[in-house]
Design an enzyme around this catalytic site. Structure first.
Site, PDB file in Angstrom:
ATOM      1  N   TRP A  81       1.059  -1.394   0.120  1.00  0.00           N
ATOM      2  CA  TRP A  81       0.208  -0.114  -0.590  1.00  0.00           C
ATOM      3  C   TRP A  81       0.793   0.941  -0.161  1.00  0.00           C
ATOM      4  O   TRP A  81       1.532   1.374   0.914  1.00  0.00           O
ATOM      5  CB  TRP A  81      -1.013  -0.365   1.418  1.00  0.00           C
ATOM      6  CG  TRP A  81      -1.276   1.526   1.804  1.00  0.00           C
ATOM      7  CD1 TRP A  81      -1.950   2.757   0.777  1.00  0.00           C
ATOM      8  CD2 TRP A  81      -2.681   1.615   1.958  1.00  0.00           C
ATOM      9  NE1 TRP A  81      -2.756   3.106   1.101  1.00  0.00           N
ATOM     10  CE2 TRP A  81      -3.283   2.309   2.756  1.00  0.00           C
ATOM     11  CE3 TRP A  81      -2.632   0.446   3.943  1.00  0.00           C
ATOM     12  CZ2 TRP A  81      -4.055   3.088   3.105  1.00  0.00           C
ATOM     13  CZ3 TRP A  81      -4.067   1.180   4.821  1.00  0.00           C
ATOM     14  CH2 TRP A  81      -4.338   2.368   4.619  1.00  0.00           C
ATOM     15  N   GLU A  82       1.268   1.938  -1.267  1.00  0.00           N
ATOM     16  CA  GLU A  82       1.788   2.528  -1.173  1.00  0.00           C
ATOM     17  C   GLU A  82       1.007   4.327  -1.070  1.00  0.00           C
ATOM     18  O   GLU A  82       0.670   5.006  -2.024  1.00  0.00           O
ATOM     19  CB  GLU A  82       2.994   2.770  -2.343  1.00  0.00           C
ATOM     20  CG  GLU A  82       3.863   1.809  -2.138  1.00  0.00           C
ATOM     21  CD  GLU A  82       4.829   1.897  -3.626  1.00  0.00           C
ATOM     22  OE1 GLU A  82       4.721   2.877  -4.307  1.00  0.00           O
ATOM     23  OE2 GLU A  82       5.288   0.161  -3.976  1.00  0.00           O
ATOM     24  N   PHE A  83       0.987   5.083  -0.651  1.00  0.00           N
ATOM     25  CA  PHE A  83       1.046   4.732   0.896  1.00  0.00           C
ATOM     26  C   PHE A  83      -0.172   5.554   1.801  1.00  0.00           C
ATOM     27  O   PHE A  83      -0.712   5.873   1.251  1.00  0.00           O
ATOM     28  CB  PHE A  83       2.545   5.914   1.706  1.00  0.00           C
ATOM     29  CG  PHE A  83       3.425   4.882   1.207  1.00  0.00           C
ATOM     30  CD1 PHE A  83       4.117   4.215   1.248  1.00  0.00           C
ATOM     31  CD2 PHE A  83       4.175   5.878  -0.033  1.00  0.00           C
ATOM     32  CE1 PHE A  83       5.409   3.512   0.475  1.00  0.00           C
ATOM     33  CE2 PHE A  83       5.463   6.083  -1.088  1.00  0.00           C
ATOM     34  CZ  PHE A  83       6.022   4.385  -0.488  1.00  0.00           C
TER      35      PHE A  83
END
Ligand SMILES: *[C@@H]1O[C@H](CO)[C@@H](O)[C@H](O)[C@H]1NC(C)=O
Ligand SMILES: *[C@@H]1O[C@H](CO)[C@@H](O)[C@H](O)[C@H]1NC(C)=O
Ligand SMILES: *[C@@H]1O[C@H](CO)[C@@H](O)[C@H](O)[C@H]1NC(C)=O
Ligand SMILES: *[C@@H]1O[C@H](CO)[C@@H](O)[C@H](O)[C@H]1NC(C)=O
Ligand SMILES: *[C@@H]1O[C@H](CO)[C@@H](O)[C@H](O)[C@H]1NC(C)=O
Ligand SMILES: *[C@@H]1O[C@H](CO)[C@@H](O)[C@H](O)[C@H]1NC(C)=O
Ligand SMILES: *[C@@H]1O[C@H](CO)[C@@H](O)[C@H](O)[C@H]1NC(C)=O
Ligand SMILES: *[C@@H]1O[C@H](CO)[C@@H](O)[C@H](O)[C@H]1NC(C)=O
Length: 383
Positions: free
Chosen positions: A145-147
């Site tokens: 998960w960015e971000f």
């Protein structure tokens, strides 16, 4: 040669400074050493080409959750790709552990924010990740998960990790199998200190619920900036944008060092210099260089050979760059990777990972890295 001697000195200092006793919380099934790489489908480097003696774990990059159902979508062609991946890697000698990575730099972070914010969406998402991992024979799951964007999202990430770990344990019990591994790819520093929105990761939750995290210690500089700089410097005497600073931020926040693997780029970032005669760090640039701003290590090596580029090892930052005409490239080579691996091991980290498998061809850098990590991968608890 001078650079080489300095690197040897540097290694000695790193090892002397080694922090020895470190607390551990071992989740059962968790390996003691991780030598990993992310892999994505490309015809020039099929999963079958991965040399399994160079790594312990390979990540399949990436699946993304549907933005309405929050479940993983597996088309027929993706299903074929997943099956090919796990079957070719788990049957190699030695066999490799496989993890399914979810998200990636190009996937929408808002979808993860929505998933994490609500009990039902967390449940649906988690259920689908475990089902897909089990159906295709993966050994684990990875969240990229960015971000997370703010402190609320970080609190929800904590809840997501708790629910995920519980579901993984229940699943293992129900199947009488080892639990799936749970890892994540995270920002180089614990708290996004460069952003105006400070938001530390939920470190306690990571310690309790994840096997380890892959810290992305790279992309510190790139052609998006106006001047040249190291892509993934171990140290930086002039700024806090360095692996040493990022690593300290995680450990000072309470993350156990053995929950960390060090991200190492198997690619370079490129710039076009404004003036070919000004070519150090901080040299003015007018945009992206060859490869539209990024090149695999193999292409960098080829570029250096073909152009007779000047290669400079910078001891202060533990980084390497090359330039030819107005082309300027920051990357990692066998020397910098060896130094980084020694640092990682001296610091008590779990291991390292590369973005991405195949970028060094048949594994020239991966092979150096594997040898640089002292001790055998088969010390791992789970074989
Ligand atoms: C969901 O994804 C589809 C396809 O990628 C996109 O067209 C749509 O705008 C997205 N919807 C939301 C709410 O993000
Ligand atoms: C996907 O595979 C299933 C089962 O093999 C088949 O019934 C279905 O028609 C396929 N779908 C597409 C879009 O090819
Ligand atoms: C996912 O949900 C289905 C349907 O409710 C259930 O049968 C299955 O056991 C769940 N899987 C996991 C891993 O929780
Ligand atoms: C954080 O972002 C979410 C959207 O994911 C938003 O609803 C929420 O208000 C934000 N919280 C804070 C504290 O800014
Ligand atoms: C690059 O330079 C341009 C024009 O001088 C400026 O607008 C921009 O903010 C600079 N970008 C960075 C990352 O410094
Ligand atoms: C680096 O961070 C420290 C605090 O962790 C701060 O005191 C120092 O000013 C920062 N240095 C730079 C160059 O930003
Ligand atoms: C990798 O190894 C194969 C088989 O040994 C060889 O054909 C290929 O040229 C090699 N590729 C690179 C990039 O070295
Ligand atoms: C795989 O890597 C090992 C260790 O570097 C090496 O000895 C072996 O020759 C490699 N295998 C292939 C097929 O390239």
């Amino acid at each position: 040669m001078a650079a080489t001697i300095s690197f040897v000195k540097f290694l000695l200092i790193v090892v002397l400074l080694a922090v020895t006793s470190r607390s551990t919380t071992a989740l059962s099934n968790s390996p003691s050493v991780v030598k990993a790489a992310y892999w994505f489908e490309q015809s020039i480097f099929p999963a079958s080409a991965i040399n399994s003696s160079l790594y312990t774990h390979i990540y399949y990059a990436f699946l993304v959750p549907n933005n309405i159902t929050y479940e993983l979508q597996v088309s027929n062609s993706t299903a074929e790709s997943l099956s090919r991946f796990t079957s070719s890697l788990s049957t190699k000698t030695p066999p490799l552990k496989t993890l399914l990575s979810i998200g990636g730099a190009s996937s929408d972070p808002a979808v993860f924010a929505q998933i994490a914010s609500n009990l039902i969406s967390r449940k649906n998402f988690i259920n689908s990740t475990i089902e897909v991992a089990r159906n295709f024979g993966f050994d684990g799951l990875d969240l990229d998960w960015e971000f997370p964007q703010n402190s609320t999202e970080m609190e929800n990430l904590d809840l997501l990790l708790q629910d995920w770990r519980n579901a993984i344990l229940n699943d293992a019990k129900r199947r009488s199998q080892l639990p799936l591994l749970l890892t994540g790819a995270v920002y180089f520093a614990v708290d996004f200190f460069l952003s105006t929105t400070s938001r530390p990761y939920p470190v306690a939750s990571i310690n309790n619920n994840m096997d380890w995290i892959n810290v992305m210690f790279y992309d510190y500089h790139g052609s998006w900036g106006n001047d040249t700089g190291p892509l993934a410097s171990l140290f930086d005497p002039k700024s806090n944008v360095s692996t040493q600073y990022g690593l300290n931020s995680w450990v000072q926040a309470g993350l156990y060092p053995n929950k960390i693997t060090m991200g190492i780029p198997l690619y370079g970032r490129t710039w076009e210099l404004k003036d070919p005669n000004v070519h150090g760090f901080g040299a003015p640039a007018v945009g992206a260089g060859p490869g539209n701003g990024a090149m695999a290590y193999l292409q960098v090596a080829e570029f250096n050979r073909q152009t007779g580029a000047t290669v400079v090892h910078d001891v202060d930052t533990v980084s390497v760059y090359s330039y030819s005409g107005t082309s300027w490239i920051s990357y990692d080579d066998d020397l910098t990777v060896t130094a980084k691996i020694s640092f990682a091991q001296a610091f008590g980290l779990r291991g390292y990972f590369f973005w991405a498998a195949g970028f060094d061809g048949n594994g020239t850098i991966s092979s150096r890295a594997s040898k640089a990590w002292m001790g055998d991968k088969c010390k791992c608890i789970n074989g």
